[in-house]
Motif scaffolding. Structure first.
Motif, mmCIF file in Angstrom:
data_model
loop_
_atom_site.group_PDB
_atom_site.id
_atom_site.type_symbol
_atom_site.label_atom_id
_atom_site.label_comp_id
_atom_site.label_asym_id
_atom_site.label_seq_id
_atom_site.Cartn_x
_atom_site.Cartn_y
_atom_site.Cartn_z
ATOM 1 N N GLN A 1 -17.220 -0.118 -29.358
ATOM 2 C CA GLN A 1 -15.773 -0.330 -29.278
ATOM 3 C C GLN A 1 -15.457 -1.227 -28.095
ATOM 4 O O GLN A 1 -15.927 -0.998 -26.989
ATOM 5 N N VAL A 2 -14.665 -2.254 -28.327
ATOM 6 C CA VAL A 2 -14.300 -3.209 -27.288
ATOM 7 C C VAL A 2 -12.982 -2.800 -26.663
ATOM 8 O O VAL A 2 -12.032 -2.460 -27.363
ATOM 9 N N GLN A 3 -12.939 -2.849 -25.366
ATOM 10 C CA GLN A 3 -11.720 -2.479 -24.676
ATOM 11 C C GLN A 3 -11.576 -3.255 -23.382
ATOM 12 O O GLN A 3 -12.552 -3.433 -22.646
ATOM 13 N N SER A 25 -15.149 -3.209 -21.542
ATOM 14 C CA SER A 25 -16.197 -2.294 -22.004
ATOM 15 C C SER A 25 -16.569 -2.626 -23.441
ATOM 16 O O SER A 25 -15.758 -3.141 -24.196
ATOM 17 N N GLY A 26 -17.786 -2.293 -23.788
ATOM 18 C CA GLY A 26 -18.278 -2.600 -25.124
ATOM 19 C C GLY A 26 -19.565 -3.372 -25.027
ATOM 20 O O GLY A 26 -19.727 -4.209 -24.134
#
Length: 119
Positions: A1-3, A25-26
């Motif tokens: 998951q990209v954040q 993040s990711g």
């Protein structure tokens, strides 16, 4: 998951300073360092680029912030920061963190953080 998660916005008087930070993040960020940047949008205006930095550290600034803002990044931590000095009322906007790689058609945005500069 990209954040992308921004922090550091707030209210400051004209002439003051703020520092914005963005943590990415990711797994994609660990295997493919991307260009990162900060955009801003104020009511009734289009979102505009404030500053950008490549994975190699080259920087680009909007003319309106040159000499006042400094963008930096930490590739090991996947973070990008924006040091904003000599803030002006016209710097008031929602600031968005961005990361992307045009070669891979990747483009990610943070949720935005409000910066308000009072006179």
């Amino acid at each position: 998951q990209v954040q992308l998660v921004e922090s550091g916005g707030g209210l400051v008087q004209a002439g003051g300073s703020l520092r914005l930070s963005c943590a990415a993040s990711g797994i994609i960020f660990r295997i493919n360092p991307m260009g990162m940047g900060w955009y801003r949008q104020s009511p009734g205006k289009q979102r505009e680029l404030v500053a950008a930095i490549t994975s190699g550290g080259s920087t680009n600034y909007a003319d309106s912030v040159k000499g006042r803002f400094t963008i930096s990044r930490d590739n090991a931590k996947n973070t990008v920061s924006l040091q904003m000095n000599s803030l002006k009322v016209e710097d008031t906007a929602v600031y968005y963190c961005n990361a992307g790689d045009s070669r891979l058609h990747l483009n990610f945005w943070g949720q935005g953080t409000q910066v308000t500069v009072s006179s």
